[in-house]
Design an enzyme around this catalytic site. Sequence first.
Site, PDB file in Angstrom:
ATOM      1  N   CYS A   1     -43.351  84.654  33.964  1.00  0.00           N
ATOM      2  CA  CYS A   1     -42.873  85.463  32.833  1.00  0.00           C
ATOM      3  C   CYS A   1     -44.027  85.853  31.915  1.00  0.00           C
ATOM      4  CB  CYS A   1     -41.825  84.698  32.038  1.00  0.00           C
ATOM      5  SG  CYS A   1     -40.297  84.326  32.938  1.00  0.00           S
TER       6      CYS A   1
ATOM      7  N   CYS B   1     -41.636  79.474  31.847  1.00  0.00           N
ATOM      8  CA  CYS B   1     -41.778  80.257  33.083  1.00  0.00           C
ATOM      9  C   CYS B   1     -43.164  80.881  33.169  1.00  0.00           C
ATOM     10  CB  CYS B   1     -40.675  81.322  33.131  1.00  0.00           C
ATOM     11  SG  CYS B   1     -40.901  82.581  34.404  1.00  0.00           S
TER      12      CYS B   1
END
Length: 312
Positions: free
Chosen positions: A50, A47
């Site tokens: 993230c 991700c």
Amino acid sequence: MLELGQTNDAAAPADLIKDVTEQTFVADVMEASKEVPVIVDFWAPWCGPCKTLGPQLEQAVTAARGKVKMAKLNVDENQRLASALAQQGLPLQSIPTVVAFVDGQPVDMFQGAVPQSQIKEFIDRVAAMKSGGGEDDGGLSEALEAAEQMLTDGAATDAAQTFAAILGEEPENAAAYGGLVRAHVAMDDLDQAEAILNGAPAGISKAPELEAAHAKLELAKQAAGVGPVAELQEKVDADPNDHQARFDLAQALYATGDVQGAVDQLLELFRRDREWNDGAAKTQLLTIFEALKPQDPIALSGRRKLSSMIFA
């Protein structure tokens, strides 16, 4: 050894920020949040956002100096736990998702990478929430519970009096202030509710309890001019693409207390045309979710469904 006035910022992350797993989640999140609020960063190695959000969260948590802790959960390595939490209503279909826990319950959340300023607002808001393990408050917690029960039972006038009495003891009690606003909304005294809200002390004006009360007030003001549910339902049945009729129907349903029905209609409107009226369906949904308690099943399920459509 630290001298008076010194802080050991370098060591703070070791105490405040932890990687958690399915085996440690209960202890490091559920149980720990009974002493101090815990935010959980649901992330994955693949991700991209993230990787940006994680360090920003750690910085904000460290700056809060123990008022909040942080747990990091890799959803790829803990898929069974993530699935179980999703089934309980947490919208984990998209990451990053950040959820705050107090007393073992989810109380606030956001999704996606957000600016540092919004992260700080979130941390400050969560840090202000009190967990049940604190000092004796002289019975104010019991009084708050009693007032909330009165409001649930339809005794809005009695609830308003109790909330006001609590504020007499603790003028910046955000829960009591928000409750007083909601009590006047329940009494259909919207002008007084707005006056109380506008007079909130600056220190609690951005508290989640007041934000929720503001959302409830706005929904009540909107509902004042909507037509009967039956007539609006007939319009929608006759033309499912009459977006204005469906939007009005959602407002009318909310006004009658059918919150789930309102959410369902708005989700259907968003599915049909998410851009209609400058994204009015999404805006209205978020207002309803904000008016509900964060752990309310309707809010949790609605957020999950909305998220799945946004990121589909």
